[in-house]
Design a protein around this motif. Structure first.
Motif, short mmCIF file in Angstrom:
data_model
loop_
_atom_site.label_atom_id
_atom_site.label_comp_id
_atom_site.label_asym_id
_atom_site.label_seq_id
_atom_site.Cartn_x
_atom_site.Cartn_y
_atom_site.Cartn_z
N ASP A 1 17.49 9.13 30.42
CA ASP A 1 17.75 8.74 29.03
C ASP A 1 16.62 9.20 28.11
OD1 ASP A 1 20.07 7.55 29.84
OD2 ASP A 1 19.27 5.50 29.84
N TRP A 2 15.39 8.94 28.48
CA TRP A 2 14.27 9.29 27.61
C TRP A 2 14.02 10.79 27.55
CZ3 TRP A 2 12.18 6.74 23.86
CH2 TRP A 2 12.23 5.34 23.84
N ARG A 3 14.27 11.48 28.66
CA ARG A 3 14.09 12.94 28.63
C ARG A 3 15.07 13.57 27.64
NH1 ARG A 3 16.59 16.96 30.90
NH2 ARG A 3 17.77 15.71 32.42
N ILE A 4 16.31 13.07 27.66
CA ILE A 4 17.31 13.60 26.73
C ILE A 4 16.96 13.23 25.29
CG2 ILE A 4 19.74 13.41 26.04
CD1 ILE A 4 20.38 13.09 29.05
N ARG A 5 16.51 11.98 25.08
CA ARG A 5 16.10 11.58 23.73
C ARG A 5 14.98 12.45 23.19
NH1 ARG A 5 15.52 4.98 23.52
NH2 ARG A 5 17.28 4.48 24.87
N LEU B 1 9.54 18.70 30.92
CA LEU B 1 8.92 17.43 31.27
C LEU B 1 7.96 17.59 32.44
CD1 LEU B 1 8.51 14.43 31.01
CD2 LEU B 1 10.62 14.06 32.34
N ALA B 2 8.33 18.39 33.42
CA ALA B 2 7.46 18.62 34.57
C ALA B 2 6.11 19.18 34.13
CB ALA B 2 8.14 19.56 35.57
N ALA B 3 6.16 20.10 33.17
CA ALA B 3 4.91 20.69 32.67
C ALA B 3 4.08 19.66 31.91
CB ALA B 3 5.23 21.88 31.77
N ARG B 4 4.75 18.85 31.10
CA ARG B 4 4.03 17.83 30.31
C ARG B 4 3.42 16.76 31.21
NH1 ARG B 4 6.86 15.83 24.79
NH2 ARG B 4 7.17 17.84 23.73
N ALA B 5 4.18 16.35 32.23
CA ALA B 5 3.75 15.25 33.09
C ALA B 5 2.90 15.73 34.26
CB ALA B 5 4.96 14.49 33.61
N ASP B 6 2.85 17.04 34.48
CA ASP B 6 2.12 17.62 35.60
C ASP B 6 2.65 17.08 36.93
OD1 ASP B 6 0.29 19.25 36.89
OD2 ASP B 6 -1.32 17.77 36.81
N VAL B 7 3.98 17.09 37.06
CA VAL B 7 4.64 16.70 38.30
C VAL B 7 5.61 17.81 38.69
CG1 VAL B 7 4.47 14.25 37.72
CG2 VAL B 7 6.56 15.51 37.17
N PRO B 8 6.01 17.88 39.95
CA PRO B 8 6.98 18.90 40.36
C PRO B 8 8.34 18.70 39.70
CG PRO B 8 5.86 17.96 42.27
CD PRO B 8 5.54 17.09 41.11
N SER B 9 8.97 19.79 39.29
CA SER B 9 10.33 19.70 38.73
C SER B 9 11.29 19.05 39.72
CB SER B 9 10.84 21.09 38.35
OG SER B 9 10.07 21.65 37.32
N GLN B 10 11.09 19.35 41.01
CA GLN B 10 11.98 18.81 42.04
C GLN B 10 11.94 17.29 42.07
OE1 GLN B 10 14.06 20.86 44.10
NE2 GLN B 10 15.02 18.84 44.29
N LEU B 11 10.76 16.72 41.83
CA LEU B 11 10.65 15.27 41.80
C LEU B 11 11.51 14.68 40.69
CD1 LEU B 11 9.43 12.55 42.57
CD2 LEU B 11 7.44 13.12 41.16
N ILE B 12 11.45 15.27 39.52
CA ILE B 12 12.25 14.78 38.40
C ILE B 12 13.74 14.91 38.71
CG2 ILE B 12 12.83 15.17 35.97
CD1 ILE B 12 9.92 16.09 35.59
N GLU B 13 14.12 16.04 39.26
CA GLU B 13 15.54 16.24 39.62
C GLU B 13 15.99 15.21 40.64
OE1 GLU B 13 15.93 20.23 40.93
OE2 GLU B 13 15.55 21.13 38.96
N ASP B 14 15.14 14.94 41.64
CA ASP B 14 15.51 13.98 42.68
C ASP B 14 15.59 12.56 42.13
OD1 ASP B 14 15.63 16.02 44.50
OD2 ASP B 14 13.69 15.61 45.42
N LEU B 15 14.68 12.21 41.23
CA LEU B 15 14.73 10.89 40.61
C LEU B 15 16.00 10.71 39.80
CD1 LEU B 15 11.02 10.50 39.43
CD2 LEU B 15 12.21 8.96 41.00
#
Length: 382
Positions: free
Chosen positions: A32-36, A44-58
């Motif tokens: 919800d917040w990513r879309i907002r 978001l992965a670049a901003r948060a410094d986390v793997p893109s795969q983690l965001i996709e899996d979440l």
């Protein structure tokens, strides 16, 4: 799937076996917040410094969040307080939850009165102030959040505001201790802004300052501000008070500073002079181990925390339930979750990690589906 150690992405064993019924609460809020914010996954992965795969899996319901640094990294990337991703404070469900939920209103009224011309409230009743402060603290420790909450309105009336000529050292110490007790309760419920405001009005004398500082460090950690938590503790004194060593150790683990975390835990162990204090060190060690993904170590350290009060013990059991889930011990994970709820029902139900686990465990622990469904119903989570 990425296994980047800096973030501690989950084991492929768990995620490959999951047949998810949907994302966890954090996963839903994340989408919800990513879309907002108008962000793609890679953005978001670049901003948060986390793997893109983690965001996709979440977002797909194939992963959950069980570490403060993952949650805070995502919150930073979205310019949010971590509570916006966990959903705290939760809407009341049941009479006990309604009672504790009302504390937000009482705390706001108290703060407004403190800022008004009529906020002083006269001379404090020392005996009653001490009695209610101890009552709130003990009830909170015992996992009786509703009982603790019922005492808070009267306690806030007694606290009043520091009087211009208030030179009574004992009253000043009691007022500060009362602020800490109420702030801790508010923090557990997710009212972190109110908890911080109350602490800022504590005005503690020197002997109560360590307790205030300890609560400030825990609160900053819950806010996803581990670096600020470390800075706050160090700013107070070069010799960190013993009470502050444990949240500080967890803060350093959250920042990936394992050696410093272990040094602080060892120092706390040396200073522990009771079974309860040694158990608190073991529990903090388990939470620090979780931050670096050492799940076997989480379970090992938790065995040394046999003398915790019910509220803290329930939080540790939820943590071990998550560690067991990561290790594929699904039945044992459900047993730990049920034991936590039995010890301290509201503590457990208001723990964001409980809600994450209840979302992911049904697909993994199918033999315990009925027990998990009952817990989910009490959380008002499907």
């Amino acid at each position: 799937m990425s296994t980047e150690p800096a973030i501690g992405h989950a084991s492929t064993l768990v995620t490959q076996e999951m047949d998810s019924g949907g994302p966890t609460p954090v996963g839903r809020h994340l989408t919800d917040w990513r879309i907002r914010r108008g962000l793609g996954v890679a953005d978001l992965a670049a901003r948060a410094d986390v793997p893109s795969q983690l965001i996709e899996d979440l977002e797909a319901g194939e992963e959950w969040v069980d570490r403060g640094r993952v949650l805070s990294s995502l919150a930073v990337g979205l310019r949010l307080d971590p509570a916006e991703l966990t959903g705290q404070p939760y809407m009341p469900y049941g009479p006990g939850h309604s009672t504790v939920h009302s504390l937000g209103w009482y705390a706001r009224r108290h703060l407004a009165r403190m800022l008004s011309a009529d906020g002083n409230g006269g001379e404090a009743d020392e005996v009653r102030l001490a009695e209610l402060t101890d009552g709130v603290r003990v009830a909170d420790d015992d996992g009786e959040l509703a009982s603790a909450a019922q005492m808070v309105p009267a306690l806030l009336e007694l606290i009043g505001s520091p009087l211009p000529g208030d030179a009574d050292h004992r009253i000043a110490a009691l007022r500060a201790a009362a602020h800490v007790a109420v702030s801790r309760l508010l923090r557990r419920l997710g009212y972190r802004d109110l908890a911080w405001n109350l602490l800022s009005h504590a005005c503690p004398p020197p002997e109560v300052r360590p307790a205030v500082l300890e609560e400030e460090v825990w609160l900053l950690l819950d806010m996803g501000q581990a670096e600020l938590a470390v800075a706050r503790a160090r700013r107070e004194s070069a010799d960190v008070p013993a009470k502050v060593l444990l949240p500080l150790a967890v803060a350093h683990a959250t920042l990936g500073r394992e050696a410093e975390s272990e040094r602080l835990l060892a120092s706390a162990q040396e200073k522990a002079n009771s079974a309860r204090q040694r158990s608190q060190v073991a529990s903090a060690g388990a939470f620090a181990a979780a931050e670096v993904g050492a799940y076997d170590d989480v379970l090992g350290r938790a065995t040394g925390a046999a003398c915790l009060p019910a509220g803290d013990h329930s939080a540790l059991l939820v943590l071990t339930a998550s560690a067991r889930t990561r290790l594929g011990q699904y039945g044992a994970a459900v047993e730990d979750l049920a034991a936590a709820e039995s010890l301290a029902p509201l503590h457990t139900r208001l723990n964001p990690l409980t809600r994450e686990l209840v979302s992911v465990l049904p697909a993994l622990a199918q033999e315990q589906a009925e027990a998990l469904g009952e817990i989910a119903a009490r959380l008002s989570v499907k």
